[in-house]
Design a protein around this motif. Structure first.
Motif, PDB file in Angstrom:
ATOM      1  N   ASP A   1       0.817  -1.216   0.000  1.00 48.52           N
ATOM      2  CA  ASP A   1       0.000   0.000   0.000  1.00 48.52           C
ATOM      3  C   ASP A   1       0.854   1.270   0.000  1.00 48.52           C
ATOM      4  N   PHE A   2       2.154   1.137   0.245  1.00 50.37           N
ATOM      5  CA  PHE A   2       3.039   2.302   0.320  1.00 50.37           C
ATOM      6  C   PHE A   2       4.221   2.118  -0.619  1.00 50.37           C
ATOM      7  N   TYR A   3       4.775   3.237  -1.031  1.00 55.50           N
ATOM      8  CA  TYR A   3       5.943   3.232  -1.905  1.00 55.50           C
ATOM      9  C   TYR A   3       6.930   4.281  -1.393  1.00 55.50           C
ATOM     10  N   ILE A   4       8.188   3.898  -1.263  1.00 58.86           N
ATOM     11  CA  ILE A   4       9.228   4.812  -0.815  1.00 58.86           C
ATOM     12  C   ILE A   4      10.273   4.935  -1.919  1.00 58.86           C
ATOM     13  N   LYS A   5      10.575   6.162  -2.272  1.00 55.03           N
ATOM     14  CA  LYS A   5      11.606   6.459  -3.263  1.00 55.03           C
ATOM     15  C   LYS A   5      12.681   7.286  -2.553  1.00 55.03           C
ATOM     16  N   ILE A   6      13.923   6.802  -2.570  1.00 59.00           N
ATOM     17  CA  ILE A   6      15.007   7.450  -1.834  1.00 59.00           C
ATOM     18  C   ILE A   6      16.068   7.924  -2.815  1.00 59.00           C
ATOM     19  N   ARG A   7      16.382   9.216  -2.755  1.00 58.20           N
ATOM     20  CA  ARG A   7      17.435   9.821  -3.562  1.00 58.20           C
ATOM     21  C   ARG A   7      18.291  10.675  -2.643  1.00 58.20           C
ATOM     22  N   GLU A   8      19.450  10.162  -2.275  1.00 57.80           N
ATOM     23  CA  GLU A   8      20.373  10.827  -1.360  1.00 57.80           C
ATOM     24  C   GLU A   8      19.647  11.217  -0.076  1.00 57.80           C
ATOM     25  N   ASN A   9      19.476  12.502   0.201  1.00 55.94           N
ATOM     26  CA  ASN A   9      18.835  12.946   1.441  1.00 55.94           C
ATOM     27  C   ASN A   9      17.385  13.355   1.230  1.00 55.94           C
ATOM     28  N   TYR A  10      16.808  12.947   0.128  1.00 52.75           N
ATOM     29  CA  TYR A  10      15.426  13.271  -0.197  1.00 52.75           C
ATOM     30  C   TYR A  10      14.634  11.971  -0.318  1.00 52.75           C
ATOM     31  N   ILE A  11      13.497  11.905   0.378  1.00 55.33           N
ATOM     32  CA  ILE A  11      12.684  10.691   0.396  1.00 55.33           C
ATOM     33  C   ILE A  11      11.252  11.055   0.020  1.00 55.33           C
ATOM     34  N   GLN A  12      10.703  10.338  -0.935  1.00 54.16           N
ATOM     35  CA  GLN A  12       9.306  10.516  -1.360  1.00 54.16           C
ATOM     36  C   GLN A  12       8.538   9.299  -0.870  1.00 54.16           C
ATOM     37  N   PHE A  13       7.531   9.526  -0.060  1.00 56.30           N
ATOM     38  CA  PHE A  13       6.759   8.463   0.575  1.00 56.30           C
ATOM     39  C   PHE A  13       5.315   8.622   0.123  1.00 56.30           C
ATOM     40  N   THR A  14       4.769   7.622  -0.571  1.00 59.33           N
ATOM     41  CA  THR A  14       3.446   7.772  -1.173  1.00 59.33           C
ATOM     42  C   THR A  14       2.566   6.547  -0.935  1.00 59.33           C
ATOM     43  N   ILE A  15       1.289   6.748  -1.194  1.00 57.40           N
ATOM     44  CA  ILE A  15       0.310   5.660  -1.206  1.00 57.40           C
ATOM     45  C   ILE A  15       0.379   5.027  -2.594  1.00 57.40           C
ATOM     46  N   SER A  16       0.326   3.712  -2.655  1.00 54.21           N
ATOM     47  CA  SER A  16       0.365   3.063  -3.971  1.00 54.21           C
ATOM     48  C   SER A  16      -0.668   1.940  -4.007  1.00 54.21           C
ATOM     49  N   GLY A  17      -0.734   1.289  -5.116  1.00 56.24           N
ATOM     50  CA  GLY A  17      -1.645   0.159  -5.267  1.00 56.24           C
ATOM     51  C   GLY A  17      -3.087   0.589  -5.411  1.00 56.24           C
ATOM     52  N   GLU A  18      -3.969  -0.257  -4.901  1.00 56.36           N
ATOM     53  CA  GLU A  18      -5.402  -0.007  -5.046  1.00 56.36           C
ATOM     54  C   GLU A  18      -5.898   1.161  -4.207  1.00 56.36           C
ATOM     55  N   LYS A  19      -5.164   1.523  -3.153  1.00 57.09           N
ATOM     56  CA  LYS A  19      -5.591   2.618  -2.278  1.00 57.09           C
ATOM     57  C   LYS A  19      -5.304   3.993  -2.886  1.00 57.09           C
ATOM     58  N   GLN A  20      -4.463   4.046  -3.914  1.00 56.43           N
ATOM     59  CA  GLN A  20      -4.077   5.334  -4.480  1.00 56.43           C
ATOM     60  C   GLN A  20      -5.216   5.921  -5.309  1.00 56.43           C
ATOM     61  N   GLN A  21      -5.522   7.192  -5.037  1.00 56.67           N
ATOM     62  CA  GLN A  21      -6.519   7.956  -5.771  1.00 56.67           C
ATOM     63  C   GLN A  21      -5.848   9.225  -6.289  1.00 56.67           C
ATOM     64  N   TYR A  22      -6.563   9.989  -7.103  1.00 56.73           N
ATOM     65  CA  TYR A  22      -5.972  11.234  -7.603  1.00 56.73           C
ATOM     66  C   TYR A  22      -5.748  12.234  -6.486  1.00 56.73           C
ATOM     67  N   TRP A  23      -6.444  12.109  -5.361  1.00 55.35           N
ATOM     68  CA  TRP A  23      -6.297  13.035  -4.244  1.00 55.35           C
ATOM     69  C   TRP A  23      -5.384  12.486  -3.156  1.00 55.35           C
ATOM     70  N   SER A  24      -4.792  11.320  -3.373  1.00 57.61           N
ATOM     71  CA  SER A  24      -3.931  10.718  -2.349  1.00 57.61           C
ATOM     72  C   SER A  24      -2.743  11.618  -2.041  1.00 57.61           C
ATOM     73  N   PRO A  25      -2.436  11.770  -0.747  1.00 50.79           N
ATOM     74  CA  PRO A  25      -1.315  12.640  -0.372  1.00 50.79           C
ATOM     75  C   PRO A  25       0.038  11.968  -0.595  1.00 50.79           C
ATOM     76  N   HIS A  26       1.049  12.787  -0.673  1.00 49.28           N
ATOM     77  CA  HIS A  26       2.434  12.340  -0.759  1.00 49.28           C
ATOM     78  C   HIS A  26       3.176  13.005   0.387  1.00 49.28           C
ATOM     79  N   LEU A  27       4.154  12.301   0.923  1.00 52.52           N
ATOM     80  CA  LEU A  27       4.984  12.865   1.977  1.00 52.52           C
ATOM     81  C   LEU A  27       6.397  13.004   1.445  1.00 52.52           C
ATOM     82  N   SER A  28       6.865  14.234   1.368  1.00 58.10           N
ATOM     83  CA  SER A  28       8.242  14.504   0.942  1.00 58.10           C
ATOM     84  C   SER A  28       9.058  14.772   2.194  1.00 58.10           C
TER      85      SER A  28
END
Length: 168
Positions: A38-65
């Motif tokens: 249900d979650f996806y983490i993308k790590i680039r050096e000191n920057y991390i993108q944490f998002t909802i993925s899969g079936e729970k993801q909607q166009y309004w789903s939040p992302h955590l940077s």
């Protein structure tokens, strides 16, 4: 995090922890191996993108940077974490495009109104369009607030997962 009484649409938080920045980044790398689908983490050096993925993801789903920064004065033994909740980049870009379009239209018709006023021609249509642009701008704000409210539960899920990672 208090989400209901804020005017700000993109919520922020800051956290200082007494661990090296490499240790904190490694926590995210390790957690990425055991994370739910249900979650996806993308790590680039000191920057991390944490998002909802899969079936729970909607166009309004939040992302955590998340941005990891070394704290000064602690000989690199402490980390300052800056977190920013927001919509998907495509949704944010679309809303910014609409805001700039509305602002540009408002300014254009403000110039037309001034020009028509100095030429002693009617300006009522220009003022009406300017009023409509202000109304549409407030409407966009209301829509953005509603989208954020829809994503509140997912935002709390992201925050809980973030806290789990920090506790590990």
């Amino acid at each position: 995090m208090e989400t209901d009484n804020k005017i700000r649409l993109r919520l922020r938080f800051f956290k200082d922890i007494e661990e090296n920045i490499d240790v904190v980044r490694q926590k995210f790398i390790d957690y990425r191996k055991v994370i739910s689908t249900d979650f996806y983490i993308k790590i680039r050096e000191n920057y991390i993108q944490f998002t909802i993925s899969g079936e729970k993801q909607q166009y309004w789903s939040p992302h955590l940077s998340i941005v990891l920064e070394e704290m000064e004065g602690n000989e690199k033994n402490a980390t300052h974490i800056r977190g920013l909740f927001g919509p998907a980049q495509t949704m944010w870009t679309f809303f910014m495009f609409l805001h700039f379009f509305i602002a540009g239209t408002f300014l254009l018709f403000a110039m037309f109104a001034y020009s028509n006023y100095t030429l002693k021609e009617p300006i009522m249509m220009d003022l009406i369009i300017m009023f409509v642009m202000v109304f549409v701008w407030f409407l966009l704000y209301v829509i953005a607030r509603q989208l954020r409210e829809k994503g509140n539960d997912q935002m709390k899920d992201l925050e809980n997962e973030f806290e789990k990672i920090m506790a590990s």
